[in-house]
Design a protein around this motif. Structure first.
Motif, PDB file in Angstrom:
ATOM      1  N   PRO A 107       0.803  -1.234   0.000  1.00  0.00           N
ATOM      2  CA  PRO A 107       0.000   0.000   0.000  1.00  0.00           C
ATOM      3  C   PRO A 107       0.835   1.283   0.000  1.00  0.00           C
ATOM      4  CG  PRO A 107      -0.903  -1.566   1.581  1.00  0.00           C
ATOM      5  CD  PRO A 107       0.369  -2.169   1.066  1.00  0.00           C
ATOM      6  N   VAL A 108       1.910   1.310   0.757  1.00  0.00           N
ATOM      7  CA  VAL A 108       2.701   2.540   0.828  1.00  0.00           C
ATOM      8  C   VAL A 108       3.346   2.843  -0.531  1.00  0.00           C
ATOM      9  CG1 VAL A 108       4.621   3.727   1.947  1.00  0.00           C
ATOM     10  CG2 VAL A 108       3.135   2.257   3.292  1.00  0.00           C
ATOM     11  N   ALA A 109       3.815   1.800  -1.224  1.00  0.00           N
ATOM     12  CA  ALA A 109       4.441   1.997  -2.535  1.00  0.00           C
ATOM     13  C   ALA A 109       3.412   2.523  -3.537  1.00  0.00           C
ATOM     14  CB  ALA A 109       5.049   0.685  -3.030  1.00  0.00           C
ATOM     15  N   VAL A 110       2.202   1.979  -3.489  1.00  0.00           N
ATOM     16  CA  VAL A 110       1.150   2.441  -4.400  1.00  0.00           C
ATOM     17  C   VAL A 110       0.777   3.884  -4.063  1.00  0.00           C
ATOM     18  CG1 VAL A 110      -1.227   2.075  -5.186  1.00  0.00           C
ATOM     19  CG2 VAL A 110       0.275   0.105  -4.787  1.00  0.00           C
ATOM     20  N   PHE A 111       0.638   4.161  -2.775  1.00  0.00           N
ATOM     21  CA  PHE A 111       0.325   5.531  -2.357  1.00  0.00           C
ATOM     22  C   PHE A 111       1.422   6.497  -2.814  1.00  0.00           C
ATOM     23  CE2 PHE A 111       1.178   8.940   0.685  1.00  0.00           C
ATOM     24  CZ  PHE A 111       0.040   9.706   0.464  1.00  0.00           C
ATOM     25  N   ALA A 112       2.676   6.134  -2.578  1.00  0.00           N
ATOM     26  CA  ALA A 112       3.805   7.019  -2.914  1.00  0.00           C
ATOM     27  C   ALA A 112       3.834   7.324  -4.410  1.00  0.00           C
ATOM     28  CB  ALA A 112       5.121   6.379  -2.470  1.00  0.00           C
ATOM     29  N   GLU A 113       3.618   6.309  -5.228  1.00  0.00           N
ATOM     30  CA  GLU A 113       3.635   6.509  -6.681  1.00  0.00           C
ATOM     31  C   GLU A 113       2.447   7.358  -7.130  1.00  0.00           C
ATOM     32  OE1 GLU A 113       5.834   6.048  -8.914  1.00  0.00           O
ATOM     33  OE2 GLU A 113       4.633   6.343 -10.739  1.00  0.00           O
ATOM     34  N   THR A 114       1.294   7.128  -6.505  1.00  0.00           N
ATOM     35  CA  THR A 114       0.098   7.915  -6.844  1.00  0.00           C
ATOM     36  C   THR A 114       0.323   9.380  -6.499  1.00  0.00           C
ATOM     37  OG1 THR A 114      -1.253   5.959  -6.349  1.00  0.00           O
ATOM     38  CG2 THR A 114      -2.406   8.068  -6.525  1.00  0.00           C
ATOM     39  N   ARG A 115       0.877   9.631  -5.328  1.00  0.00           N
ATOM     40  CA  ARG A 115       1.153  11.018  -4.899  1.00  0.00           C
ATOM     41  C   ARG A 115       2.162  11.674  -5.842  1.00  0.00           C
ATOM     42  NH1 ARG A 115      -1.194  15.279  -3.084  1.00  0.00           N
ATOM     43  NH2 ARG A 115      -0.001  16.093  -4.797  1.00  0.00           N
ATOM     44  N   LYS A 116       3.199  10.917  -6.241  1.00  0.00           N
ATOM     45  CA  LYS A 116       4.221  11.447  -7.145  1.00  0.00           C
ATOM     46  C   LYS A 116       3.603  11.824  -8.494  1.00  0.00           C
ATOM     47  CE  LYS A 116       8.049   9.376  -9.165  1.00  0.00           C
ATOM     48  NZ  LYS A 116       8.938   8.200  -9.125  1.00  0.00           N
ATOM     49  N   ARG A 117       2.727  10.963  -8.972  1.00  0.00           N
ATOM     50  CA  ARG A 117       2.084  11.251 -10.256  1.00  0.00           C
ATOM     51  C   ARG A 117       1.191  12.483 -10.183  1.00  0.00           C
ATOM     52  NH1 ARG A 117       1.216   6.426 -14.213  1.00  0.00           N
ATOM     53  NH2 ARG A 117       3.063   5.205 -13.724  1.00  0.00           N
ATOM     54  N   LYS A 118       0.522  12.646  -9.060  1.00  0.00           N
ATOM     55  CA  LYS A 118      -0.333  13.839  -8.893  1.00  0.00           C
ATOM     56  C   LYS A 118       0.500  15.107  -8.911  1.00  0.00           C
ATOM     57  CE  LYS A 118      -4.196  16.105  -7.748  1.00  0.00           C
ATOM     58  NZ  LYS A 118      -3.746  17.476  -7.549  1.00  0.00           N
ATOM     59  N   ASP A 119       1.708  15.042  -8.337  1.00  0.00           N
ATOM     60  CA  ASP A 119       2.583  16.220  -8.308  1.00  0.00           C
ATOM     61  C   ASP A 119       2.935  16.699  -9.716  1.00  0.00           C
ATOM     62  OD1 ASP A 119       2.605  16.153  -5.553  1.00  0.00           O
ATOM     63  OD2 ASP A 119       4.536  15.127  -5.405  1.00  0.00           O
ATOM     64  N   HIS A 120       2.928  15.781 -10.677  1.00  0.00           N
ATOM     65  CA  HIS A 120       3.321  16.124 -12.056  1.00  0.00           C
ATOM     66  C   HIS A 120       2.153  16.094 -13.017  1.00  0.00           C
ATOM     67  CE1 HIS A 120       7.411  15.948 -10.614  1.00  0.00           C
ATOM     68  NE2 HIS A 120       7.185  14.735 -10.141  1.00  0.00           N
ATOM     69  N   PHE A 121       0.932  15.999 -12.487  1.00  0.00           N
ATOM     70  CA  PHE A 121      -0.257  15.853 -13.354  1.00  0.00           C
ATOM     71  C   PHE A 121      -0.617  17.189 -13.998  1.00  0.00           C
ATOM     72  CE2 PHE A 121      -4.956  15.587 -13.910  1.00  0.00           C
ATOM     73  CZ  PHE A 121      -4.986  14.540 -14.823  1.00  0.00           C
TER      74      PHE A 121
END
Ligand code: ZN
Ligand code: FE
Length: 255
Positions: free
Chosen positions: A241-255
């Protein structure tokens, strides 16, 4: 006994909240985004400000502390472990402590991630949570100071609340959040339905906040790392879950 909540816009996209304990008349502003609209709301409701409950130190949350404290002589409540950054702080609260506004009781949660000292206030008897910039409708706060691991744990504390808990977020970011959420979880029917409702509300100039824990559980990708659709979209099938959350947050930063 009851806790009344009055919501109003501040600055570009912040929400101000006045909360009023009907037993005693005690009245708090959740954060101090902008002094004039807070004073206008107090006048409108006929309430006298007794407390400021800060969620974190950012200027759009604590920028009005000093002016309002000087004007009203109110008590400023904030995170003990961030006291040096909360202007005018009088009462320092820790994780798990209860703060009483008149007869209304808030439990304090330390929710680091957006900032290291961020806290949330949960009024269990009233089913209301004031979460600042930690959890948004279809989003979560940017990780300015904390790690993904910290933010994930913070979000889990909030997601442990009952589904019908009303969540008062500090910003109207929902329409942009919905566009991102659909990009990472395109198959989620509940999300598609919600996005359409959000477009409708915004077209009518209406707020999309507050939300509820249950609605976020069903539609917010930041608290849905178990979603196979999300995992597949971001290329992390079966990841923790943390890895999925981290990647999702990272993608939002560059969306
Ligand atoms: Zn903030
Ligand atoms: Fe903010």
């Amino acid at each position: 006994m009851a806790l009344l909540v009055h919501q109003f816009p501040c600055l570009n996209d912040n929400y101000g909240y006045l909360i009023h304990d009907t037993d005693t008349g005690a009245t708090a502003t959740i954060d101090t985004p902008e002094v004039a609209p807070i004073n206008a709301a107090l006048k409108d409701k006929g309430w006298a400000l007794t407390h400021i409950l800060n969620t974190h130190h950012h200027f759009d949350h604590a920028g009005g502390n000093e002016a309002l404290k000087e004007q009203w002589g109110c008590t400023v409540v904030g995170a003990a472990n961030d006291a040096e950054r909360i202007p005018g702080i009088d009462v320092r609260v820790h994780d798990g402590e209860e703060f009483q506004l008149g007869n209304s009781v808030a439990k304090v949660f330390e929710v680091p991630g957006h900032t290291t000292g961020h806290i949330a206030y949960y009024f269990a008897a009233d089913g209301a949570a004031f979460v600042g910039d930690t959890l948004f409708a279809l989003g979560c706060g940017r990780l300015f100071e904390g790690t993904p691991d910290q933010m994930w744990n913070s979000l889990q504390k909030l997601m442990a609340l009952p589904d019908d808990t009303v969540v008062y977020c500090a910003h109207e970011y929902t329409q942009a959040n919905a566009a991102f959420a659909l990009s990472v979880e395109p198959q989620n029917q509940a999300l598609q339905d919600r996005a359409a409702q959000i477009d409708q509300l915004r077209a009518e100039g209406k707020p999309t906040v507050p939300t509820t824990i249950g609605l976020e559980r069903a539609t917010n990708p930041f608290v849905r790392p178990q979603s196979e659709d999300l995992q597949a979209t971001i290329g992390l099938v079966g990841a923790d879950p943390v890895a999925v959350f981290a990647e999702t947050r990272k993608r939002k930063d560059h969306f």
